[in-house]
Design a protein around this motif. Structure first.
Motif, short mmCIF file in Angstrom:
data_model
loop_
_atom_site.label_atom_id
_atom_site.label_comp_id
_atom_site.label_asym_id
_atom_site.label_seq_id
_atom_site.Cartn_x
_atom_site.Cartn_y
_atom_site.Cartn_z
N LEU A 65 0.41 -1.26 -0.22
CA LEU A 65 0.25 0.19 0.14
C LEU A 65 1.23 1.24 0.06
O LEU A 65 1.03 2.30 -0.31
N ASP A 66 2.51 1.05 0.59
CA ASP A 66 2.86 2.29 0.90
C ASP A 66 3.63 2.71 -0.58
O ASP A 66 3.55 4.10 -1.12
N GLN A 67 3.55 1.89 -1.01
CA GLN A 67 4.56 1.62 -2.68
C GLN A 67 3.49 1.88 -3.35
O GLN A 67 3.90 3.31 -4.58
N LEU A 68 1.94 1.78 -3.12
CA LEU A 68 1.64 2.80 -3.98
C LEU A 68 0.82 4.33 -3.42
O LEU A 68 0.62 4.56 -5.10
N PRO A 116 8.53 3.36 1.73
CA PRO A 116 7.43 2.38 2.74
C PRO A 116 7.36 2.92 4.49
O PRO A 116 8.94 3.35 4.55
N ALA A 117 6.90 3.31 5.33
CA ALA A 117 6.47 3.31 5.87
C ALA A 117 6.72 4.57 6.86
O ALA A 117 7.17 4.81 8.08
N GLN A 118 6.72 5.80 6.08
CA GLN A 118 7.00 6.67 6.28
C GLN A 118 6.05 7.62 5.72
O GLN A 118 5.19 6.91 4.15
N THR A 119 5.95 8.93 5.67
CA THR A 119 4.69 9.79 4.51
C THR A 119 5.69 11.12 3.60
O THR A 119 7.09 11.09 4.68
N VAL A 184 1.73 17.46 10.38
CA VAL A 184 3.62 16.68 10.19
C VAL A 184 2.95 15.39 11.02
O VAL A 184 2.45 15.26 12.29
N ASP A 185 3.51 14.13 10.43
CA ASP A 185 4.31 13.29 11.46
C ASP A 185 4.91 13.11 12.19
O ASP A 185 5.52 14.09 11.89
#
Ligand code: UTP
Length: 241
Positions: A65-68, A116-119, A184-185
């Motif tokens: 999902l992150d890759q998408l 992945p695993a971040q924004t 922000v994350d």
């Protein structure tokens, strides 16, 4: 001066369309003409969420999902690149070194997601740290950093000013409340804290607000001021940009 602007997908392209992207590109070009060096990081917004929702229903795992999501951020980054024309690179940078090289050569560097695993919040902070930016601006669809989610809590108040550590504490508190969305994350907040990066979080739906914040430090959002920072930065106090 050197600035990294992180433009949320919901700000740049709530749905793919030319007008907003053109307006943001025009603001970036004006900053460039004023002598600023600009790095832009673009988010995925609602379009990313739609793709992620569809793929989740198809059984994709979180990394897939992150890759998408990363692919959608890069599509949005390509829209900005198209609107910037000759002032920028031909494709979104996939790592910080490539982005940094573009910036050194005088181009606007444009990135979407990287891993992945971040924004892209974290990408913006990491790029700002990597290129030693003078300023990091988050152009979001909310007016700043609040004590709680303003959509959920009538008592939520906006912070005019925070230190890096205070930002981390506020964001950590917000992220513990399921469903509440922080501007922000946490990873971004931690990078901002460790780098001592001067940061502004503002409502960037009108791109002229980004330009005013970069040029003069004027905005209605939240200033993140590193511990020990003195008065206003010299690039706002003088004509130097
Ligand atoms: P965004 O940066 O737009 O996420 O990336 P967001 O913060 O959820 O979106 P806004 O700010 O509310 O509009 C979209 C998605 O792309 C993936 C994540 O799944 C993220 O949710 N992504 C992005 C990554 O995995 N790595 C990255 O470096 C960037």
């Amino acid at each position: 001066m050197k600035v990294v602007v992180s433009i949320g997908g919901s700000v740049l392209a709530p749905e793919p369309g030319a007008d907003r992207v053109r307006a943001h590109a025009a603001e970036v070009t004006e900053l460039l003409e004023d002598g600023c060096r600009v790095g832009a990081v673009v988010g995925g917004g609602g379009v990313a969420r739609e793709y992620i929702g569809a793929a989740r229903n198809l059984g994709a795992n979180e990394i897939e999902l992150d890759q998408l999501g990363i692919d959608v951020t890069r599509l949005n980054a390509r829209l900005l690149i198209t609107a910037l024309g000759e002032d920028t690179v031909t494709a979104p940078a996939r790592d910080y070194e490539t982005a940094g090289e573009a910036l050194r050569s005088g181009d606007v560097c444009v990135m979407g997601g990287v891993a992945p695993a971040q924004t892209t919040d974290a990408v913006g902070a990491a790029l700002a740290e990597y290129v030693d930016a003078d300023l990091l601006v988050y152009a979001t669809s909310v007016p700043g950093v609040y004590s709680a989610d303003p959509n959920e809590d009538d008592d939520a108040t906006k912070y005019a000013e925070l230190t890096g550590k205070e930002l981390v504490d506020v964001i950590a508190g917000l992220e513990m409340n399921a469903g509440s969305s922080a501007p922000v994350d946490l990873l971004a907040a931690k990078i901002i804290q460790r780098s001592g990066m001067r940061t502004i979080v503002l409502d960037g739906t009108d791109p002229s607000r980004i330009g005013r914040a970069v040029r003069y430090g004027e905005h209605d959002g939240t200033d993140v001021i590193p511990d020990g920072a003195g008065a206003e930065p010299t690039y706002w106090a003088s004509d130097e940009r």
